[in-house]
Structures are given as structure tokens and as C-alpha cells.
Design a protein around this motif. Structure first.
Motif, PDB file in Angstrom:
ATOM      1  N   ASP A  53       0.836  -1.196   0.000  1.00  0.00           N
ATOM      2  CA  ASP A  53       0.000   0.000   0.000  1.00  0.00           C
ATOM      3  C   ASP A  53       0.866   1.239   0.000  1.00  0.00           C
ATOM      4  O   ASP A  53       1.927   1.278   0.649  1.00  0.00           O
ATOM      5  CB  ASP A  53      -0.906   0.024   1.239  1.00  0.00           C
ATOM      6  N   ALA A  54       0.413   2.255  -0.725  1.00  0.00           N
ATOM      7  CA  ALA A  54       1.056   3.566  -0.724  1.00  0.00           C
ATOM      8  C   ALA A  54       0.172   4.507   0.085  1.00  0.00           C
ATOM      9  O   ALA A  54      -0.992   4.711  -0.249  1.00  0.00           O
ATOM     10  CB  ALA A  54       1.229   4.081  -2.142  1.00  0.00           C
ATOM     11  N   PRO A  63      -3.824   0.546  -2.650  1.00  0.00           N
ATOM     12  CA  PRO A  63      -3.119  -0.709  -2.911  1.00  0.00           C
ATOM     13  C   PRO A  63      -2.226  -0.545  -4.140  1.00  0.00           C
ATOM     14  O   PRO A  63      -2.602   0.110  -5.110  1.00  0.00           O
ATOM     15  CB  PRO A  63      -4.261  -1.703  -3.190  1.00  0.00           C
ATOM     16  N   MET A  64      -1.049  -1.128  -4.082  1.00  0.00           N
ATOM     17  CA  MET A  64      -0.104  -0.990  -5.187  1.00  0.00           C
ATOM     18  C   MET A  64       0.551  -2.326  -5.496  1.00  0.00           C
ATOM     19  O   MET A  64       0.666  -3.203  -4.637  1.00  0.00           O
ATOM     20  CB  MET A  64       0.962   0.059  -4.869  1.00  0.00           C
ATOM     21  N   ALA A 190      13.448  -4.218   3.103  1.00  0.00           N
ATOM     22  CA  ALA A 190      12.673  -3.365   3.997  1.00  0.00           C
ATOM     23  C   ALA A 190      11.217  -3.453   3.565  1.00  0.00           C
ATOM     24  O   ALA A 190      10.912  -3.339   2.380  1.00  0.00           O
ATOM     25  CB  ALA A 190      13.167  -1.921   3.910  1.00  0.00           C
ATOM     26  N   THR A 191      10.301  -3.666   4.512  1.00  0.00           N
ATOM     27  CA  THR A 191       8.888  -3.775   4.152  1.00  0.00           C
ATOM     28  C   THR A 191       8.133  -2.490   4.463  1.00  0.00           C
ATOM     29  O   THR A 191       6.930  -2.401   4.211  1.00  0.00           O
ATOM     30  CB  THR A 191       8.222  -4.942   4.893  1.00  0.00           C
ATOM     31  N   GLN A 206       4.194   0.540   2.252  1.00  0.00           N
ATOM     32  CA  GLN A 206       4.165  -0.631   3.124  1.00  0.00           C
ATOM     33  C   GLN A 206       3.980  -1.870   2.262  1.00  0.00           C
ATOM     34  O   GLN A 206       2.968  -2.000   1.564  1.00  0.00           O
ATOM     35  CB  GLN A 206       3.014  -0.526   4.126  1.00  0.00           C
ATOM     36  N   PHE A 207       4.957  -2.788   2.278  1.00  0.00           N
ATOM     37  CA  PHE A 207       4.878  -4.000   1.469  1.00  0.00           C
ATOM     38  C   PHE A 207       4.298  -5.152   2.287  1.00  0.00           C
ATOM     39  O   PHE A 207       4.699  -5.385   3.424  1.00  0.00           O
ATOM     40  CB  PHE A 207       6.257  -4.398   0.944  1.00  0.00           C
ATOM     41  N   SER A 208       3.368  -5.885   1.683  1.00  0.00           N
ATOM     42  CA  SER A 208       2.755  -7.025   2.355  1.00  0.00           C
ATOM     43  C   SER A 208       3.272  -8.354   1.814  1.00  0.00           C
ATOM     44  O   SER A 208       3.247  -9.370   2.520  1.00  0.00           O
ATOM     45  CB  SER A 208       1.233  -6.975   2.198  1.00  0.00           C
TER      46      SER A 208
END
Length: 223
Positions: A53-54, A63-64, A190-191, A206-208
């Protein structure tokens, strides 16, 4: 002591100091790459699919998905009101983005694609020079500062003195801060990334999930 001898000694001290800095910078980068997964394993990485998400504001979160394939193929999309919108893309020849006025994807004039590998990987072969510039403190953590320079482009990196994790980097346009590292197939990412553009403001990525070496259909990079 004769004057010329003093000059020679001073020159030797300065030269030795510069050599020491260059070696230290190279060692820091090398250790960072090794600790985060290993240079040989990073070189085996050929594609990525990253989802997350950005966060652009208090009520702006999208969501990205990022598709990236060696050497330059790239696609970054946001979901806006249920519709996938191209933020950035490169098809091997042109850069692309979505134009809200025309409602279509259009070529980005002057677009410079991102290399799949970090500039730190084999930086000497790419024409970069690296210099260790001292230590800094970031949110209570001590870090080594290394400047990577090529022509007029300069990026400053700060690596943890504890484990060589990259804590932040800064270029002419923005500062990026890295948090919540996790390993995916042995490679550390890095998440959570906090960006602070020089013109002001802040955003969070934020990476999921991160897929390592997935097969990506060529159609993904057709815009």
C-alpha cells in the motif's frame, strides 16, 4: 627536517587517508550486500512482484503492485476506486504513465529507467566512486555514511554499524528511510519505506508480499 621531506610526509598521510576511506567504503557496501542475502544470491535475482500500500496522506491509501524484471522492465500500478491505474512503466524502450486528462497511458518523454540491480552492486564497474564520510546517528542507531558518486549524481547511504542494514539513503530529490526488514527466500528487504521529498511532504510505502523470481508474462509490460 627539510621542507620537501615534510611535504612528502604530509602527502603520504593524506594519500593513505584517502585510500583507507575508499577501502572502508567498499568494505561497508560489501558487508551490507553479504549480510542482506549474499552478493551471489542477489545476482541470481531476475524478477520481483511486490504488493502493498502507498500511504500519501491521512485519508489517502492505495493498494499498489510493482513488477520488476531484469534488466529494466518495470510496472507500478495503484488501485484507485477499484480501477488499476498505471503510475510508472517501462517496456524496454519507452517510459509510460497514466494521463488523467486523456484517460489513457502515454509515453513519458525523457524517462530514465531504473536498473534492476542496486547501484551499490558492482559500483566500480558502473563508473561510481564510493567514499566513507564518517558516522551519523539515526533514531538512536549509529550508522556509517557512504557517498556513491557518478558525474553530478550523488547518493548518501547510511548503514547500521551493528549489522550493516541500510537505514536511509538521500539523493538530490528525496530522503528514503527503511524499516521492518524481512527475508524472502533468503534475501532481505525493507517492508516499510518512508519518503521525504525535498519539496516537502511525506509518503509511506508498506509492502505485504514480495515474490522472488516469479515468471512475469511479457504482456505485463505492454502499455
Amino acid at each position: 627536517m627539510r621542507f620537501d621531506l615534510r611535504v612528502k610526509i604530509l602527502f603520504f598521510i593524506v594519500f593513505a587517508s584517502l585510500i583507507g576511506q575508499a577501502q572502508t567504503a567498499e568494505q561497508i557496501i560489501h558487508q551490507h550486500l553479504e549480510n542482506s542475502g549474499g552478493i551471489s544470491n542477489w545476482k541470481k535475482l531476475n524478477s520481483l512482484i511486490i504488493k502493498g500500500d502507498a500511504v500519501l496522506g491521512l485519508e489517502e491509501s492505495y493498494p499498489m503492485t510493482i513488477y520488476h524484471r531484469r534488466p529494466y522492465d518495470k510496472k507500478v500500478t495503484f488501485m484507485v476506486q477499484g480501477k488499476e491505474m498505471l503510475n510508472e512503466g517501462f517496456d524496454g524502450k519507452n517510459g509510460w504513465t497514466y494521463n488523467e486528462i486523456s484517460g489513457k497511458n502515454e509515453v513519458l518523454i525523457g524517462y530514465e529507467p531504473d536498473s534492476f540491480d542496486s547501484d551499490m552492486m558492482d559500483f566500480q564497474k558502473k563508473g561510481f566512486t564510493a567514499v566513507y564520510t564518517g558516522k551519523a546517528n539515526f533514531e538512536g542507531k549509529e550508522c556509517y555514511k557512504v557517498e556513491l558518486t557518478k558525474n553530478v549524481n550523488k547518493v548518501t547511504y547510511c548503514f547500521s554499524t551493528k549489522d550493516y542494514t541500510l537505514l536511509w539513503e538521500e539523493n538530490q530529490e528525496e530522503k528514503l528511510m527503511y524499516y521492518d526488514y524481512k527475508k524472502f527466500n533468503g534475501l532481505e528487504f525493507a517492508t516499510r519505506i518512508v519518503g521525504q521529498p525535498k519539496e516537502g511532504g511525506e509518503y509511506v510505502i508498506q509492502f505485504s508480499s514480495i515474490q522472488i523470481n516469479p515468471t512475469i508474462d511479457d504482456k505485463v509490460f505492454k502499455f
